[in-house]
Write an enzyme that holds these catalytic residues in place. Structure first.
Site, PDB file in Angstrom:
ATOM      1  CG  ASP A  60     -25.989  38.127 -17.162  1.00  0.00           C
ATOM      2  OD1 ASP A  60     -25.074  38.954 -17.374  1.00  0.00           O
ATOM      3  OD2 ASP A  60     -27.160  38.480 -16.919  1.00  0.00           O
ATOM      4  CE  LYS A  61     -21.181  42.191 -14.106  1.00  0.00           C
ATOM      5  NZ  LYS A  61     -21.111  43.531 -13.458  1.00  0.00           N
ATOM      6  CG  HIS A  62     -26.812  40.586 -10.581  1.00  0.00           C
ATOM      7  ND1 HIS A  62     -27.602  41.469 -11.279  1.00  0.00           N
ATOM      8  CD2 HIS A  62     -27.059  40.818  -9.270  1.00  0.00           C
ATOM      9  CE1 HIS A  62     -28.316  42.192 -10.428  1.00  0.00           C
ATOM     10  NE2 HIS A  62     -28.004  41.821  -9.203  1.00  0.00           N
ATOM     11  CB  SER A  63     -22.420  44.055  -9.930  1.00  0.00           C
ATOM     12  OG  SER A  63     -22.129  44.979  -8.896  1.00  0.00           O
ATOM     13  CB  THR A  76     -25.993  48.145 -16.402  1.00  0.00           C
ATOM     14  OG1 THR A  76     -24.913  47.739 -15.561  1.00  0.00           O
ATOM     15  CG2 THR A  76     -25.644  47.854 -17.851  1.00  0.00           C
ATOM     16  NE  ARG A 131     -36.395  41.926   0.727  1.00  0.00           N
ATOM     17  CZ  ARG A 131     -35.438  41.783  -0.189  1.00  0.00           C
ATOM     18  NH1 ARG A 131     -35.723  41.475  -1.433  1.00  0.00           N
ATOM     19  NH2 ARG A 131     -34.183  41.971   0.136  1.00  0.00           N
ATOM     20  CB  SER A 145     -34.605  39.587  -4.361  1.00  0.00           C
ATOM     21  OG  SER A 145     -34.757  40.697  -5.191  1.00  0.00           O
ATOM     22  CE  LYS A 168     -34.376  40.910  -9.204  1.00  0.00           C
ATOM     23  NZ  LYS A 168     -34.452  42.078  -8.351  1.00  0.00           N
ATOM     24  CE  LYS A 169     -28.788  39.287 -13.558  1.00  0.00           C
ATOM     25  NZ  LYS A 169     -28.273  39.788 -14.831  1.00  0.00           N
TER      26      LYS A 169
END
Ligand code: URA
Length: 443
Positions: A83-86, A123, A171, A186, A190-191
């Site tokens: 996967d990818k996360h931005s 997304t 936060r 954080s 999740k990832k």
């Protein structure tokens, strides 16, 4: 007995935190035995004193394990789970193309996406613009979709890293979002709960990024790579440019339309194409689906040219409740805004600077992003056809096209666009697209 106040004072006084205490604190966040004031005080202590690498890995794993963890090993998938996360930007529609492109090359992409945050798009919001698309399938259905199609993009559910949900909410209202170790824990909690083999992070930098400087963006990328690998997931990061919008559009329906046009090959905006290929290639390398960058790019291009990536996206949309003919006739399903008109530069010159955050806020003000978390989005609105940094304009050149719900909203957005794009007499230096690639061996 674990006393949260003792734990907080250790971080306040720069004393090391034990694994057991971090675990107890995260348990307390989850079960409510730690008060919001104590979460806030701990967050502020970390903001000032940081976390050691060991503490950061422990916090990440404890938050990951505060909820459900997905498994894929029992499915015998014939490829890696990647996967990818931005970290978020404006016109960052990459995920919609990247998921099916990597799936077309043999990867399995269980993507858990988020809503827009602040000035950035999400997304989940872009896909929600597709009528019927259900981003919350049952867990077994999500697994089936990933297995059979190779990609499924869903929204985050409450049972995934619930400790992060409460920690993040505190936060958000106590000025501790901008802490590199807390952002790292954080995002990664999740990832990692998604059970990935490898993760590629897209850490944005520039006027539309959350991190204010290149130095801080690189520091965040390095920390994520180190903690991700320390937590057992092959993690690498690209630090990429957000000094101007990435796609030619910013807004939910129009970005989704741009993704369809990209996948079909109608038009691929060069900067968007390059970043998408760079992130996809990194995923293929991390997942062992290509031996080198050239091979990865050739495979990705073949997946686009054959129509396979477009086909997989269309299948995903249809199986998740969207229209069966979405790829053939997206305009039929994505409603257009009632007022669509260009906004013009009021002088000639070169585009010297873009306040990308300001452009993102213009989309929010149009109704394409939220001011409050319960806000309902207007998917039709946004900005398209952006000028680019360094472009030479006449006074009659459009800066972009505003898609608005009303004439008043158009006027307000046009004012914001003009304030966000600066013109000068000489072209600025060109920013790199990828500033840095950081892999485990670079740490
Ligand atoms: N996004 C997240 O998920 N967490 C953070 O802390 C910041 C951005």
């Amino acid at each position: 007995m674990f006393l949260p106040q003792e734990f907080i004072s250790k971080k306040r006084d720069n004393q090391p935190l034990s694994t057991e205490d971090i675990q107890s604190f995260v348990d307390g966040i989850k079960n409510g035995s730690v008060a919001e004031s104590q979460i806030a005080a701990f967050g502020m202590a970390v903001y000032f004193n940081g976390l050691s690498m060991e503490e950061n890995v422990t916090l990440t794993l404890a938050m990951r394990d505060s909820g459900r963890r997905m498994r894929w090993d029992d499915l015998d998938l014939p490829g890696p789970v990647v996967d990818k996360h931005s970290t978020g930007g404006v016109g960052d529609v990459v995920s919609l193309m990247l998921g099916p492109m990597v799936a077309a090359c043999g990867g399995f992409v269980p993507m858990i996406s988020g809503r827009g945050l602040g000035h950035t798009g999400g997304t989940l919001d872009k896909l929600s613009a597709i009528p019927g698309y259900n981003p919350f399938p049952a867990p077994d259905e999500f697994r089936r979709l990933v297995k059979e199609i190779g990609v499924s993009i869903i929204g985050q559910t409450d049972d995934l890293a619930p400790a992060d949900r409460r920690f993040y909410a505190t936060r958000d209202i106590t000025a501790t979002v901008e802490s590199i170790p807390l952002i790292t824990a954080s995002i990664l909690s999740k990832k990692l709960a998604a059970g990935l083999d490898s993760l590629v992070m897209d850490v944005k930098t520039g006027t539309g990024a959350f991190m204010p400087t290149l130095e801080k963006s690189i520091a965040l990328a390095r920390r994520i790579v180190e903690v991700g690998n320390g937590a057992g997931v092959a993690t690498s990061a690209l630090v990429t440019d957000m000094n101007q919008p990435l796609a030619t559009t910013a807004g939910n329906s129009i970005e989704t339309l741009e993704a369809v046009r990209y996948l079909r090959g109608d038009y691929r905006a060069p900067r968007l194409h390059e970043i998408t290929l760079a992130l996809c290639a990194e995923m293929l390398l991390a997942g062992g689906l290509a031996q080198n960058e050239a091979e990865a790019r050739a495979k990705l291009q073949a997946g686009l040219d054959s129509g396979r990536a477009a086909e997989l996206f269309g299948r995903m949309v249809a199986e998740m409740g969207g229209p069966a003919d979405f790829m053939d006739a997206p305009e039929r399903h994505l409603e257009a805004a009632p007022v669509i008109r260009p906004v013009y530069a009021d002088r000639a010159g070169f585009v010297t600077e873009m306040d990308t955050r300001g452009l993102g806020m213009a989309v929010c003000a149009l109704g394409g992003g939220r001011r409050q978390s319960a806000d309902v989005l207007d998917y039709r609105v946004g900005l398209s056809g952006f000028v680019e940094l360094g472009q030479s304009l006449t006074a009659e050149s459009p800066l972009c096209v505003v898609h608005a719900a009303s004439e008043d909203a158009w006027q307000e957005a046009a004012r914001r666009v003009r304030a966000s794009i600066s013109l000068g007499d000489s072209a600025p230096a060109v920013d790199p697209l990828v500033y840095r690639t950081i892999r485990r061996e670079d740490i």
